[in-house]
Motif scaffolding. Sequence first.
Motif, PDB file in Angstrom:
ATOM      1  N   ARG A   1       0.878  -1.228   0.045  1.00 52.71           N
ATOM      2  CA  ARG A   1       0.130   0.039  -0.026  1.00 52.71           C
ATOM      3  C   ARG A   1       1.092   1.454   0.101  1.00 52.71           C
ATOM      4  NH1 ARG A   1      -5.236  -1.530   1.667  1.00 52.71           N
ATOM      5  NH2 ARG A   1      -5.262  -3.729   2.637  1.00 52.71           N
ATOM      6  N   GLY A   2       0.661   2.348  -0.852  1.00 53.03           N
ATOM      7  CA  GLY A   2       1.184   3.121  -0.915  1.00 53.03           C
ATOM      8  C   GLY A   2       1.264   4.222  -2.215  1.00 53.03           C
ATOM      9  N   THR A   3       1.838   5.152  -2.135  1.00 51.20           N
ATOM     10  CA  THR A   3       1.732   6.235  -3.616  1.00 51.20           C
ATOM     11  C   THR A   3       3.182   6.522  -3.709  1.00 51.20           C
ATOM     12  OG1 THR A   3       1.416   8.170  -2.290  1.00 51.20           O
ATOM     13  CG2 THR A   3      -0.368   6.946  -2.995  1.00 51.20           C
ATOM     14  N   PHE A   4       3.590   7.139  -4.937  1.00 53.93           N
ATOM     15  CA  PHE A   4       4.845   7.759  -5.203  1.00 53.93           C
ATOM     16  C   PHE A   4       4.544   8.543  -6.369  1.00 53.93           C
ATOM     17  CE2 PHE A   4       9.046   8.098  -6.631  1.00 53.93           C
ATOM     18  CZ  PHE A   4       9.903   8.259  -5.462  1.00 53.93           C
ATOM     19  N   GLY A   5       4.963   9.893  -6.157  1.00 57.00           N
ATOM     20  CA  GLY A   5       4.947  10.722  -7.310  1.00 57.00           C
ATOM     21  C   GLY A   5       6.037  11.892  -7.168  1.00 57.00           C
ATOM     22  N   ASP A   6       5.701  13.021  -7.734  1.00 58.02           N
ATOM     23  CA  ASP A   6       6.880  13.990  -7.886  1.00 58.02           C
ATOM     24  C   ASP A   6       7.312  14.445  -6.456  1.00 58.02           C
ATOM     25  OD1 ASP A   6       7.104  13.959 -10.565  1.00 58.02           O
ATOM     26  OD2 ASP A   6       5.513  15.278 -10.596  1.00 58.02           O
ATOM     27  N   LYS A   7       6.334  14.551  -5.505  1.00 59.82           N
ATOM     28  CA  LYS A   7       6.556  15.030  -4.079  1.00 59.82           C
ATOM     29  C   LYS A   7       7.418  14.042  -3.529  1.00 59.82           C
ATOM     30  CE  LYS A   7       4.082  15.955   0.302  1.00 59.82           C
ATOM     31  NZ  LYS A   7       2.970  16.004   0.906  1.00 59.82           N
ATOM     32  N   GLU A   8       7.086  12.764  -3.400  1.00 60.90           N
ATOM     33  CA  GLU A   8       8.045  11.878  -2.664  1.00 60.90           C
ATOM     34  C   GLU A   8       9.418  11.519  -3.586  1.00 60.90           C
ATOM     35  OE1 GLU A   8       3.871  10.961  -1.990  1.00 60.90           O
ATOM     36  OE2 GLU A   8       5.065  11.183  -3.920  1.00 60.90           O
ATOM     37  N   CYS A   9       9.557  11.726  -4.781  1.00 58.84           N
ATOM     38  CA  CYS A   9      10.712  11.922  -5.587  1.00 58.84           C
ATOM     39  C   CYS A   9      11.550  13.211  -4.978  1.00 58.84           C
ATOM     40  CB  CYS A   9      10.503  11.848  -6.966  1.00 58.84           C
ATOM     41  SG  CYS A   9      11.918  11.754  -8.009  1.00 58.84           S
ATOM     42  N   ALA A  10      10.971  14.138  -4.918  1.00 59.53           N
ATOM     43  CA  ALA A  10      11.605  15.376  -4.426  1.00 59.53           C
ATOM     44  C   ALA A  10      12.294  15.287  -3.010  1.00 59.53           C
ATOM     45  CB  ALA A  10      10.938  16.695  -4.575  1.00 59.53           C
ATOM     46  N   ALA A  11      11.652  14.345  -2.196  1.00 59.54           N
ATOM     47  CA  ALA A  11      12.109  14.130  -0.825  1.00 59.54           C
ATOM     48  C   ALA A  11      13.066  13.212  -0.778  1.00 59.54           C
ATOM     49  CB  ALA A  11      10.688  13.737  -0.003  1.00 59.54           C
ATOM     50  N   THR A  12      13.766  12.639  -1.709  1.00 62.12           N
ATOM     51  CA  THR A  12      14.945  11.925  -1.743  1.00 62.12           C
ATOM     52  C   THR A  12      15.901  12.227  -0.880  1.00 62.12           C
ATOM     53  OG1 THR A  12      14.309  11.045  -3.964  1.00 62.12           O
ATOM     54  CG2 THR A  12      16.433  10.437  -3.371  1.00 62.12           C
ATOM     55  N   ALA A  13      16.506  11.232  -0.099  1.00 65.67           N
ATOM     56  CA  ALA A  13      17.666  11.605   0.633  1.00 65.67           C
ATOM     57  C   ALA A  13      18.815  12.119   0.027  1.00 65.67           C
ATOM     58  CB  ALA A  13      18.120  10.438   1.485  1.00 65.67           C
ATOM     59  N   ARG A  14      19.394  13.318   0.861  1.00 62.89           N
ATOM     60  CA  ARG A  14      20.582  13.968   0.587  1.00 62.89           C
ATOM     61  C   ARG A  14      21.655  12.824  -0.112  1.00 62.89           C
ATOM     62  NH1 ARG A  14      22.959  18.665   4.098  1.00 62.89           N
ATOM     63  NH2 ARG A  14      20.849  19.567   3.503  1.00 62.89           N
TER      64      ARG A  14
ATOM     65  N   ASP B   1      21.193  11.298  -2.752  1.00 64.38           N
ATOM     66  CA  ASP B   1      20.380  10.294  -3.572  1.00 64.38           C
ATOM     67  C   ASP B   1      20.107  11.157  -4.694  1.00 64.38           C
ATOM     68  OD1 ASP B   1      21.192   8.263  -1.940  1.00 64.38           O
ATOM     69  OD2 ASP B   1      19.272   7.859  -1.336  1.00 64.38           O
ATOM     70  N   ARG B   2      19.780  10.504  -5.871  1.00 65.55           N
ATOM     71  CA  ARG B   2      18.913  11.012  -6.953  1.00 65.55           C
ATOM     72  C   ARG B   2      17.860  10.267  -7.574  1.00 65.55           C
ATOM     73  NH1 ARG B   2      19.907   9.573 -12.506  1.00 65.55           N
ATOM     74  NH2 ARG B   2      21.750   8.478 -11.757  1.00 65.55           N
ATOM     75  N   CYS B   3      16.863  11.176  -7.857  1.00 64.29           N
ATOM     76  CA  CYS B   3      15.617  10.725  -8.146  1.00 64.29           C
ATOM     77  C   CYS B   3      15.058  11.426  -9.255  1.00 64.29           C
ATOM     78  CB  CYS B   3      14.776  10.865  -6.897  1.00 64.29           C
ATOM     79  SG  CYS B   3      12.712  10.019  -7.637  1.00 64.29           S
ATOM     80  N   THR B   4      14.822  10.874 -10.513  1.00 60.54           N
ATOM     81  CA  THR B   4      14.137  11.668 -11.785  1.00 60.54           C
ATOM     82  C   THR B   4      12.976  11.002 -12.219  1.00 60.54           C
ATOM     83  OG1 THR B   4      15.758  10.482 -12.975  1.00 60.54           O
ATOM     84  CG2 THR B   4      16.390  12.485 -12.218  1.00 60.54           C
ATOM     85  N   ALA B   5      11.994  11.674 -12.772  1.00 62.02           N
ATOM     86  CA  ALA B   5      10.901  10.857 -13.422  1.00 62.02           C
ATOM     87  C   ALA B   5      11.213  10.062 -14.662  1.00 62.02           C
ATOM     88  CB  ALA B   5       9.784  11.986 -13.807  1.00 62.02           C
ATOM     89  N   GLU B   6      11.180   8.691 -14.793  1.00 61.42           N
ATOM     90  CA  GLU B   6      11.699   8.164 -15.921  1.00 61.42           C
ATOM     91  C   GLU B   6      10.637   6.880 -16.022  1.00 61.42           C
ATOM     92  OE1 GLU B   6      15.560   5.374 -17.075  1.00 61.42           O
ATOM     93  OE2 GLU B   6      15.914   7.520 -15.955  1.00 61.42           O
ATOM     94  N   LYS B   7      10.203   6.460 -17.299  1.00 64.49           N
ATOM     95  CA  LYS B   7       9.298   5.560 -17.593  1.00 64.49           C
ATOM     96  C   LYS B   7      10.109   4.203 -17.058  1.00 64.49           C
ATOM     97  CE  LYS B   7       7.207   2.926 -21.128  1.00 64.49           C
ATOM     98  NZ  LYS B   7       7.019   2.732 -22.949  1.00 64.49           N
ATOM     99  N   PRO B   8       9.282   3.280 -16.462  1.00 53.74           N
ATOM    100  CA  PRO B   8       7.967   3.288 -16.198  1.00 53.74           C
ATOM    101  C   PRO B   8       7.399   4.149 -14.657  1.00 53.74           C
ATOM    102  CG  PRO B   8       8.678   1.404 -15.247  1.00 53.74           C
ATOM    103  CD  PRO B   8       9.921   2.168 -15.772  1.00 53.74           C
TER     104      PRO B   8
END
Length: 215
Positions: A108-121, A123-130
């Motif tokens: 159970r959970g969600t993940f989106g731009d907000k959670e991606c932006a909250a990635t730990a210092r 680390d790197r997170c980018t929108a990428e298929k899928p």
Amino acid sequence: MNSRAISACCLLLVPLSLALAGCGTETGTTTAGDPTGQATGTPTPGAPPRAELEERARYAQVDPKHVYVTEADGFTLARQSAGVVGDDGFQATYVAPDGTQITLTAERGTFGDKECAATARGDRCTAEKPGWYRVSAERHTYIRAEDGVRIEVGAPPTVRKDLLRAAAEHAHRADDRELDGVLPKKPAGGWQPVERGDLPPVGDGAPDNSVGVGG
């Protein structure tokens, strides 16, 4: 409760002797199969009755909607790694002959731009298929969310990015035949009570990952 087959494949259980710490060695492979009639409530050919599968899922403390499977070139499913994570989520590990692992988690959970932006210092997170692609020093992971389920497919950096992405793209909710392949079988003597060793006897039920003296 019926599950919608997002993508079609079936699990062929193949014995394979692998050294997998904490997961056992029984493995199986995945191959493409025909779409099933689960969405309309019709039985899936070659699968046990749905009621039996739901009984087995309850015993495993897993919501059938959270059982996802995938396939990855050169990797096989370590069946004894398949089981509950969190409250009623599901996790399974796929292993290469050299012991390299890809882990699939759905809960159970969600993940989106907000959670991606909250990635730990660091680390790197980018929108990428899928969905989104997150990288740390120890691991890289593809994450997406659908129908209230957060799906993660992760591996150490030694696993090629294109291979990991393909595994993430193939990750789908298990159909009845795939559920039969990953859920525990009902023993001849019937189900016995299961105590989860990762849950403390008091408190909010969060996993107990504390380290003892000398650990």
